[in-house]
Write a protein that holds these residues in place. Sequence first.
Motif, short mmCIF file in Angstrom:
data_model
loop_
_atom_site.label_atom_id
_atom_site.label_comp_id
_atom_site.label_asym_id
_atom_site.label_seq_id
_atom_site.Cartn_x
_atom_site.Cartn_y
_atom_site.Cartn_z
N GLU A 8 0.83 -1.20 0.00
CA GLU A 8 0.00 0.00 0.00
C GLU A 8 0.87 1.25 0.00
O GLU A 8 0.62 2.18 -0.77
CB GLU A 8 -0.93 0.00 1.21
CG GLU A 8 -1.87 1.19 1.23
CD GLU A 8 -2.89 1.10 2.35
OE1 GLU A 8 -3.83 1.91 2.32
OE2 GLU A 8 -2.73 0.27 3.25
N SER A 18 -11.62 5.48 -8.07
CA SER A 18 -12.46 5.49 -6.87
C SER A 18 -11.81 4.66 -5.77
O SER A 18 -10.85 3.92 -6.00
CB SER A 18 -13.84 4.92 -7.21
OG SER A 18 -13.72 3.53 -7.47
N LYS A 19 -12.37 4.75 -4.58
CA LYS A 19 -11.86 3.97 -3.45
C LYS A 19 -11.95 2.47 -3.74
O LYS A 19 -11.05 1.70 -3.41
CB LYS A 19 -12.61 4.30 -2.17
CG LYS A 19 -12.29 5.66 -1.61
CD LYS A 19 -10.86 5.69 -1.12
CE LYS A 19 -10.56 7.05 -0.52
NZ LYS A 19 -9.14 7.17 -0.18
N ALA A 20 -13.04 2.04 -4.37
CA ALA A 20 -13.20 0.63 -4.70
C ALA A 20 -12.12 0.17 -5.69
O ALA A 20 -11.55 -0.92 -5.54
CB ALA A 20 -14.59 0.37 -5.28
N THR A 21 -11.82 0.99 -6.67
CA THR A 21 -10.79 0.67 -7.65
C THR A 21 -9.43 0.63 -6.97
O THR A 21 -8.62 -0.27 -7.22
CB THR A 21 -10.78 1.71 -8.79
OG1 THR A 21 -12.06 1.69 -9.43
CG2 THR A 21 -9.69 1.41 -9.80
N GLN A 22 -9.16 1.56 -6.10
CA GLN A 22 -7.88 1.58 -5.37
C GLN A 22 -7.73 0.32 -4.52
O GLN A 22 -6.66 -0.28 -4.48
CB GLN A 22 -7.78 2.83 -4.51
CG GLN A 22 -7.63 4.09 -5.31
CD GLN A 22 -7.59 5.33 -4.44
OE1 GLN A 22 -7.45 5.25 -3.22
NE2 GLN A 22 -7.69 6.50 -5.05
N HIS A 23 -8.81 -0.08 -3.85
CA HIS A 23 -8.76 -1.30 -3.03
C HIS A 23 -8.54 -2.53 -3.91
O HIS A 23 -7.82 -3.45 -3.51
CB HIS A 23 -10.03 -1.45 -2.20
CG HIS A 23 -10.11 -0.50 -1.06
ND1 HIS A 23 -9.25 -0.55 0.01
CD2 HIS A 23 -10.93 0.54 -0.81
CE1 HIS A 23 -9.54 0.40 0.87
NE2 HIS A 23 -10.57 1.09 0.39
N ARG A 24 -9.16 -2.57 -5.09
CA ARG A 24 -8.97 -3.69 -6.00
C ARG A 24 -7.51 -3.77 -6.44
O ARG A 24 -6.91 -4.84 -6.43
CB ARG A 24 -9.88 -3.59 -7.22
CG ARG A 24 -9.68 -4.73 -8.21
CD ARG A 24 -10.61 -4.67 -9.41
NE ARG A 24 -10.75 -3.36 -10.00
CZ ARG A 24 -9.88 -2.83 -10.87
NH1 ARG A 24 -8.80 -3.48 -11.22
NH2 ARG A 24 -10.09 -1.63 -11.38
N HIS A 25 -6.94 -2.63 -6.84
CA HIS A 25 -5.53 -2.62 -7.26
C HIS A 25 -4.63 -3.07 -6.12
O HIS A 25 -3.70 -3.85 -6.34
CB HIS A 25 -5.11 -1.22 -7.72
CG HIS A 25 -5.58 -0.86 -9.09
ND1 HIS A 25 -5.32 -1.63 -10.20
CD2 HIS A 25 -6.30 0.20 -9.53
CE1 HIS A 25 -5.85 -1.06 -11.27
NE2 HIS A 25 -6.46 0.05 -10.89
N ARG A 27 -5.40 -4.98 -3.51
CA ARG A 27 -5.61 -6.40 -3.26
C ARG A 27 -4.91 -7.25 -4.32
O ARG A 27 -4.24 -8.24 -4.01
CB ARG A 27 -7.10 -6.71 -3.23
CG ARG A 27 -7.42 -8.15 -2.86
CD ARG A 27 -8.91 -8.44 -2.89
NE ARG A 27 -9.42 -8.41 -4.26
CZ ARG A 27 -10.22 -7.46 -4.77
NH1 ARG A 27 -10.65 -6.48 -4.01
NH2 ARG A 27 -10.64 -7.51 -6.02
N TYR A 71 -7.73 -7.04 -15.53
CA TYR A 71 -7.63 -6.21 -14.33
C TYR A 71 -6.28 -6.37 -13.66
O TYR A 71 -5.73 -5.41 -13.11
CB TYR A 71 -8.77 -6.50 -13.36
CG TYR A 71 -10.07 -5.88 -13.83
CD1 TYR A 71 -10.20 -4.51 -13.98
CD2 TYR A 71 -11.17 -6.67 -14.13
CE1 TYR A 71 -11.37 -3.94 -14.42
CE2 TYR A 71 -12.36 -6.11 -14.57
CZ TYR A 71 -12.45 -4.74 -14.71
OH TYR A 71 -13.62 -4.18 -15.15
N THR A 75 -3.26 -3.50 -12.90
CA THR A 75 -2.51 -3.39 -11.65
C THR A 75 -1.02 -3.47 -11.92
O THR A 75 -0.24 -2.72 -11.35
CB THR A 75 -2.95 -4.49 -10.67
OG1 THR A 75 -4.35 -4.33 -10.40
CG2 THR A 75 -2.18 -4.42 -9.37
#
Length: 96
Positions: A8, A18-25, A27, A71, A75
Amino acid sequence: MSRRFDMELFLVGVLIGSKATQHRHLRQAQNMQAAIQQRWNRDNPWTWQAKHVRWFFAHHLKNRSSATRYYYKLTAILIWRRLENDLKPGLIKIIP
């Protein structure tokens, strides 16, 4: 005992969306890190070579859908951008 590499913190400058995209990257980067660590004993992107990333896409993701591979490619591009200024300019060419 050394501390685990903080993915991180490594990606904080290049995470976009978005926050969801950032969390996906994040993860997915951690999944890449764990797989490469387990197979090659390379715990952070500074030590990865092209063969490590090729192995991840060719073998670790071989049974995944094309959308999942896409995806993960996004990343991997973020990781490459983070490394761009330091000895890894050709990494983007090896990502399938």
